[in-house]
Design a protein around this motif. Structure first.
Motif, PDB file in Angstrom:
ATOM      1  N   GLN A  21      41.301 -43.603  58.335  1.00  0.00           N
ATOM      2  CA  GLN A  21      39.644 -43.489  58.479  1.00  0.00           C
ATOM      3  C   GLN A  21      40.461 -44.236  60.010  1.00  0.00           C
ATOM      4  O   GLN A  21      39.469 -44.932  60.248  1.00  0.00           O
ATOM      5  CB  GLN A  21      39.141 -43.533  57.742  1.00  0.00           C
ATOM      6  CG  GLN A  21      39.551 -43.383  55.977  1.00  0.00           C
ATOM      7  CD  GLN A  21      39.003 -43.629  55.201  1.00  0.00           C
ATOM      8  OE1 GLN A  21      38.501 -44.870  55.177  1.00  0.00           O
ATOM      9  NE2 GLN A  21      38.379 -42.760  53.985  1.00  0.00           N
TER      10      GLN A  21
ATOM     11  N   ALA B 227      34.948 -38.219  49.910  1.00  0.00           N
ATOM     12  CA  ALA B 227      36.107 -39.021  50.906  1.00  0.00           C
ATOM     13  C   ALA B 227      34.692 -39.972  51.489  1.00  0.00           C
ATOM     14  O   ALA B 227      35.431 -41.007  51.709  1.00  0.00           O
ATOM     15  CB  ALA B 227      36.734 -37.798  51.774  1.00  0.00           C
TER      16      ALA B 227
ATOM     17  N   LYS C  76      40.037 -48.028  59.132  1.00  0.00           N
ATOM     18  CA  LYS C  76      40.054 -48.279  57.523  1.00  0.00           C
ATOM     19  C   LYS C  76      41.163 -47.752  56.960  1.00  0.00           C
ATOM     20  O   LYS C  76      41.713 -46.365  57.423  1.00  0.00           O
ATOM     21  CB  LYS C  76      38.787 -47.069  57.348  1.00  0.00           C
ATOM     22  CG  LYS C  76      37.969 -48.945  57.027  1.00  0.00           C
ATOM     23  CD  LYS C  76      36.894 -48.267  56.134  1.00  0.00           C
ATOM     24  CE  LYS C  76      36.234 -48.139  54.152  1.00  0.00           C
ATOM     25  NZ  LYS C  76      36.966 -49.582  54.070  1.00  0.00           N
TER      26      LYS C  76
ATOM     27  N   MET D  83      34.821 -43.958  51.269  1.00  0.00           N
ATOM     28  CA  MET D  83      34.428 -44.931  52.572  1.00  0.00           C
ATOM     29  C   MET D  83      33.211 -45.698  52.563  1.00  0.00           C
ATOM     30  O   MET D  83      34.034 -47.293  52.407  1.00  0.00           O
ATOM     31  CB  MET D  83      35.025 -44.409  53.218  1.00  0.00           C
ATOM     32  CG  MET D  83      35.605 -45.068  55.065  1.00  0.00           C
ATOM     33  SD  MET D  83      33.792 -45.961  55.938  1.00  0.00           S
ATOM     34  CE  MET D  83      33.139 -43.527  56.607  1.00  0.00           C
ATOM     35  N   LEU D  84      32.932 -45.821  52.000  1.00  0.00           N
ATOM     36  CA  LEU D  84      31.459 -46.396  52.257  1.00  0.00           C
ATOM     37  C   LEU D  84      31.620 -47.231  51.229  1.00  0.00           C
ATOM     38  O   LEU D  84      31.236 -48.259  50.683  1.00  0.00           O
ATOM     39  CB  LEU D  84      29.943 -45.548  52.637  1.00  0.00           C
ATOM     40  CG  LEU D  84      30.072 -45.215  54.025  1.00  0.00           C
ATOM     41  CD1 LEU D  84      29.099 -44.384  53.729  1.00  0.00           C
ATOM     42  CD2 LEU D  84      29.233 -46.710  54.610  1.00  0.00           C
TER      43      LEU D  84
ATOM     44  N   THR E 122      33.981 -48.748  49.436  1.00  0.00           N
ATOM     45  CA  THR E 122      34.797 -49.927  49.740  1.00  0.00           C
ATOM     46  C   THR E 122      34.859 -50.588  50.674  1.00  0.00           C
ATOM     47  O   THR E 122      35.802 -51.033  51.654  1.00  0.00           O
ATOM     48  CB  THR E 122      36.532 -49.375  50.113  1.00  0.00           C
ATOM     49  OG1 THR E 122      36.125 -48.198  51.091  1.00  0.00           O
ATOM     50  CG2 THR E 122      36.794 -48.622  48.856  1.00  0.00           C
TER      51      THR E 122
END
Lengths: 462, 462
Positions: free
Chosen positions: A48, B120, A40, B124-125, B127
């Motif tokens: 990521q 972070a 990602k 991330m989750l 998006t």
């Protein structure tokens, strides 16, 4: 065993008629990695790593460590924060510093988020009690994140602002023994790149900002490469055009066979070796005691492999627009097993076969190498399509034909579209052979034809 | 096999009458680690891990990964650089930010060198395409460097500005299932700390800047600990004085058995677990689709283990002023074999035994677990002294008695001063037993008495 239903693999779902704003340059493999949820995009130029790609990263780390051990490497960890004053001493802050991330601590002291560690490792040696010539050569390496504030990040992991490197630093008593060390580490690199089974070329390189006298680069050939290489179709010779000093438009003959079949290709630099001499040891005062007990500057080398970049570049070379293809030793899983669809008429009989296979396949390739696609609410077709896009080396489908009384058959899909219909024992044999081949590769045993194929594509050194 | 003559272990040699400027607070084990060349002090508050200590770090990482796998963990990597705007959204930049390292990239965008990754991972989750309740719980972890610009760094690796952490983040559909996840991860932590065989206490903790509702700390008891714990001599109960709300000087009774035997002890926090609720998922918009297909905030937990700190603190608890003592699973090598001195009259006969042992010991414990002290120019006494200070669990001396015709004897030194005289087969049996015990520990099989010893020292939860 890993279950696909539990695996965090956040695929990008883009509505069909959506206009996607292209914020970064993506190559075909990077596009697949992102779409399939293996990588990602974080903040601009950082990435990521999601669980499936992380498995590949960990395999690459393991492979690198095996080869560093063979080259006499000793693993260490240097801090990411390196005081900038060390870089002032070696003159590396005099030029363009726009690519460096710099940070101050609460006392105002300035640090680099290290893009490389020549200064740090040399200063470390300069502050130990004197090393005797008897303790040399010394080969220290580490694996960790590096930072470069690139003007243009490109192709995902291939050129990121934060990336994973293996960096080794060698210390010798003389230029002569340093050259021996250089050959030994280079041999370990050659072996590693052969184990990855991706054609590579090794070329003489410019030493650039790193300094020193001898340097080689390892390249994967790909249109997305940022270096221009010249490769001779007649003898296999390859060189970096930077080094060959080619003037645009003028004809050149091959420095090796004098033929005129030099072709321009694009290369992705995946590893780099340098003989550094005393460029760092002298200004930082890193010495050893020679046979007369007198201090003398250490003769250094440095050797880098871009862990995340090798994976990205290998995928770019091997993959198609539609499907990822992994180097065998870096595939996240060896085997993906797809069970029957929930509620299908073959389900009860096929599940008997499925359960038997789960046990036996896990034993053959190792439980961690088996991904069980247990999402039985999805059709076999949908799951097979995804498994192919993910590029699992062996995909075993336990479908309608597995429910045949008497002679159950499995559909086995190999990468690059090959499809077989096998009975259970044949399928197990295939898996056993695959695991066996991996074992041989890890031991550095290459089949004869691989050796030839590789040597064809390895350029002579200038 | 590893050879001591090649091992980079830059011992500090201090001239006898030198006045050493004490620039940092060192505990006894940190002093030994530095003097013996396992760890070197980098710039103020950062440390360089030398090869022998690196082996211990890698073993700890392996042990942590085994237990994370059992807890359903999936490994990922998040960038070290986290945009500060994420931390603004959760309010964590509103308080004291003097401990954060902040850096700007070439475009002026500001980043934290992450001290932790709640923001972070949650962003991330937030998006990814919507996660279904079916995919939960989700437990993601990583192992990597963290940064904290401490006002006072202390005791070497125990409180450093750059340190190695394992951090796991869990995501659940409800407070109830999040509590289940919390117990599962906690059980993995308990198992891990039992495997380390260092007495630990687990106490209820304040949630502090992390937020959330439930939190526990794992402590090693040591005078250099920075937390004050209250431990009941009668029932074993332990709590953090911060949480117990004890007023200085006033008598307290044990909240568990009501006895009055509460004693103050100092604890080093080596791990911490938190139930976070929606503290991060709400402001950052991390949701899942519930059974009705509606988005709902994820319920989170986070779980940290200080990889480098566990090693440092375990050494502090187990070691003496003179000698390091390692947790069995973290010792850099299992066996150190010391051969005869060059030119001694026993050399030829002892070397026959030595060579035989090198093969057989390597086979029993694994070649990488055997350190061969081949520096034969040094006396046995000098090498034995160093081996004892380094704390190798099994030290085998092949000296004068090994040269006895007919009944060669080996001197075997166990940690904590125990010394045995064994014949070859007895020594090999000892090594086999040791390796066997390690294997059992890795599998989580604890001898009955260990279980009792551990449960004695594990405090009840408040």
């Amino acid at each position: 065993m890993n279950k696909a239903s539990r695996l965090f693999c956040p695929a990008l779902v883009t509505p069909k008629n959506a206009v996607v704003k292209q914020t970064e340059q993506l190559s075909r493999s990077q596009k697949l990695l992102t779409e399939l949820g293996l990588v990602k995009s974080g903040s601009n130029g950082t990435y990521q790593i999601m669980p499936m790609a992380q498995r590949s990263v960990d395999k690459m780390i393991d492979l690198v460590q095996r080869n560093m051990l063979l080259a006499g490497g000793q693993k260490i960890t240097l801090p990411i924060l390196t005081p900038t004053n060390l870089w002032k001493k070696t003159g590396r802050l005099d030029g363009d510093i726009s690519e460096f991330y710099m940070v101050r601590d609460r006392s105002g002291k300035q640090f680099l988020m290290s893009p490389t560690h020549e200064e740090a490792v040399t200063a470390m040696l300069a502050t130990t009690s004197p090393i005797s010539y008897r303790q040399l050569p010394l080969r220290l390496y580490q694996i960790g994140p590096k930072f470069r504030d690139e003007l243009k990040t490109r192709f995902g992991l291939m050129r990121a602002k934060e990336f994973l490197m293996k960096d080794m630093y060698s210390f010798d008593v003389s230029e002569e023994t340093a050259r021996e060390t250089y050959s030994i580490v280079s041999a370990a690199y050659d072996r590693l790149f052969k184990q990855l089974e991706v054609p590579f070329v090794k070329v003489n390189a410019a030493t650039g900002m790193m300094g020193g006298s001898v340097s080689h680069e390892y390249h994967y050939i790909s249109p997305v490469g940022e270096d221009t290489l010249l490769q001779c179709s007649s003898c296999g010779f390859a060189g970096n055009s930077e080094v060959l000093d080619v003037k645009p438009g003028s004809p050149v003959s091959c420095p090796s066979c004098k033929g005129s079949d030099l072709k321009e290709v694009r290369g992705v630099e995946v590893a780099h070796t340098f003989l550094l001499g005393d460029k760092y040891s002298k200004p930082l005062g890193a010495t050893f005691l020679n046979t007369s007990g007198k201090p003398q500057s250490l003769v250094m080398g440095c050797y880098g492999i871009g862990i995340s970049r090798v994976i990205a570049a290998a995928l770019e070379v091997l993959s198609s627009e539609q499907e990822l293809h992994w180097p065998r030793l870096l595939a996240p899983y060896d085997v993906c097993l797809i069970g029957p669809k929930q509620g299908s008429k073959e389900q009860p009989a096929a599940e008997v076969i499925e359960n038997e296979l789960l046990l036996q396949v896990g034993e053959l390739c190792g439980q961690q190498e088996l991904l069980h696609d247990d999402r039985k609410e999805l059709t076999i077709g949908k799951r097979l399509l995804e498994a192919k896009r993910l590029g699992h080396p062996l995909i075993i489908v336990v479908g309608a034909k597995a429910a045949h009384q008497g002679s159950p058959k499995l559909e086995v899909h190999l990468s690059k579209g090959e499809k077989l219909e096998l009975d259970i024992n044949e399928a197990l044999k295939l898996i056993a052979d695959y695991s066996q081949h991996k074992e041989s590769l890890l031991k550095g045993i290459f089949p004869q034809d691989t050796q030839e194929r590789i040597s064809d594509s390895v350029g002579h050194q200038l």
